[in-house]
Design a protein around this motif. Sequence first.
Motif, mmCIF file in Angstrom:
data_model
loop_
_atom_site.group_PDB
_atom_site.id
_atom_site.type_symbol
_atom_site.label_atom_id
_atom_site.label_comp_id
_atom_site.label_asym_id
_atom_site.label_seq_id
_atom_site.Cartn_x
_atom_site.Cartn_y
_atom_site.Cartn_z
ATOM 1 N N LEU A 88 2.185 -0.861 -8.910
ATOM 2 C CA LEU A 88 0.932 -0.706 -9.657
ATOM 3 C C LEU A 88 1.174 -0.365 -11.122
ATOM 4 C CD1 LEU A 88 -1.385 1.194 -7.143
ATOM 5 C CD2 LEU A 88 -1.619 -1.144 -7.953
ATOM 6 N N GLN A 118 -9.877 -5.816 -6.400
ATOM 7 C CA GLN A 118 -8.945 -6.113 -5.317
ATOM 8 C C GLN A 118 -8.658 -4.891 -4.449
ATOM 9 O OE1 GLN A 118 -5.626 -7.715 -7.542
ATOM 10 N NE2 GLN A 118 -6.327 -9.825 -7.296
ATOM 11 N N GLY A 119 -8.797 -3.696 -5.015
ATOM 12 C CA GLY A 119 -8.557 -2.489 -4.231
ATOM 13 C C GLY A 119 -9.774 -1.989 -3.487
ATOM 14 N N ASN A 143 0.818 -1.223 0.000
ATOM 15 C CA ASN A 143 0.000 0.000 0.000
ATOM 16 C C ASN A 143 0.850 1.271 0.000
ATOM 17 O OD1 ASN A 143 -2.243 -1.629 0.013
ATOM 18 N ND2 ASN A 143 -2.716 -1.333 2.171
ATOM 19 N N LEU A 202 -5.218 2.114 -5.161
ATOM 20 C CA LEU A 202 -5.291 0.729 -5.636
ATOM 21 C C LEU A 202 -6.388 0.549 -6.687
ATOM 22 C CD1 LEU A 202 -4.787 -1.353 -2.360
ATOM 23 C CD2 LEU A 202 -3.085 -0.471 -3.965
ATOM 24 N N SER A 203 -7.509 1.229 -6.504
ATOM 25 C CA SER A 203 -8.613 1.150 -7.463
ATOM 26 C C SER A 203 -8.647 2.334 -8.422
ATOM 27 C CB SER A 203 -9.953 1.078 -6.715
ATOM 28 O OG SER A 203 -10.067 -0.117 -5.971
ATOM 29 N N ASP A 236 0.582 -2.183 -4.340
ATOM 30 C CA ASP A 236 -0.686 -2.781 -3.938
ATOM 31 C C ASP A 236 -0.561 -3.411 -2.558
ATOM 32 O OD1 ASP A 236 0.769 -5.073 -4.339
ATOM 33 O OD2 ASP A 236 -0.595 -5.967 -5.786
ATOM 34 N N GLN A 237 -1.545 -4.212 -2.189
ATOM 35 C CA GLN A 237 -1.588 -4.760 -0.838
ATOM 36 C C GLN A 237 -0.477 -5.766 -0.556
ATOM 37 O OE1 GLN A 237 -3.809 -4.944 -3.189
ATOM 38 N NE2 GLN A 237 -4.806 -6.943 -3.351
ATOM 39 N N MET A 278 -8.178 -5.547 -10.786
ATOM 40 C CA MET A 278 -7.421 -4.637 -9.919
ATOM 41 C C MET A 278 -8.355 -3.703 -9.158
ATOM 42 S SD MET A 278 -4.143 -3.635 -12.334
ATOM 43 C CE MET A 278 -3.423 -2.584 -11.075
#
Length: 307
Positions: free
Chosen positions: A87, A254-255, A64, A265-266, A81-82, A251
């Motif tokens: 990204l 997932q975000g 993140n 993330l999104s 990302d997580q 993606m």
Amino acid sequence: MTQATASAAPEKERSGFRTWLSLLWADKLAFFAAVFLIIVLLCAILGPWLLDGVATKQNLRGRNAPPFDLSRGFMMILGGDQLGRPLLARLIVAAGNTMAVAGGAVLLAMLIGSTLGLIAGYSRGRMAELIPRLADVIMSFPSLLLAVIVLYMLDPSVGNIILVLAITRIPVYLRTTRAEVLEVRERMFVQAATVMGAPTRRIIFRHILPMILPTILTIATLDFSFVMLAESSLSFLGIGIQPPEITWGLMVSQGRPYLTSAWWLSFWPGLAIILTTLSLNLLSNWMRVALDPVQRWRLEIGARKHG
């Protein structure tokens, strides 16, 4: 004389390319949309080959990670990302699957739907009645709901998603092609070819298909956007492409749990979907004008001004 003819052919091709390029430059929005789509296409082709290892490499220390922090390297400019994966690399790699699904579904639907539309439009027998009913049956089901039902029953692989999305889009091409053929087959040049005894295949592929092809291509450009959004919706619902494969829609999905703490993330895959869809719509509007002899003069005037 042969050498002159051979040298004239490449010159004619270059002149035709420059003409279309000038028409595209006359519409600045369409030009930059085309440039953006070329970049996306290059990412889709070269991304999985160049950055597949980078996009899947985990780094829990960078999970993140916020965007625009170049201390972790250029690939982390859009954040992590997580699982700490960059990204930017994942966006580039995901373009391959996203474009493959959308392009495959559109191409398959266009081939099947246009072929059935040609048969239904030119035929005057039983097929002219049966084929349109097939389109009515498919359209009686909401396209996204039909895709959800089928993918719950089948394995959500790339091939199955392409097949399902193509089936839901066949009626668009079938009905459009049939309507165009019904109008074109009554024109004088088609009637003249029929009277002169030209075979049916020649009439369809030499006289009718070139007349309706611009309309089909314009619809395919618009439909590409719809199919890409449909694939993103399926991935968002969890029945599209499954990990470790990746698409822009996946993606975004997932975000979703991190929207309040890690919005990027999104946001970035969502922005990629929006910009690609917008570019396709702009390019489709340009194609509609450029391929229409009645409206093409608008672009030609702009091309002369810039020429």
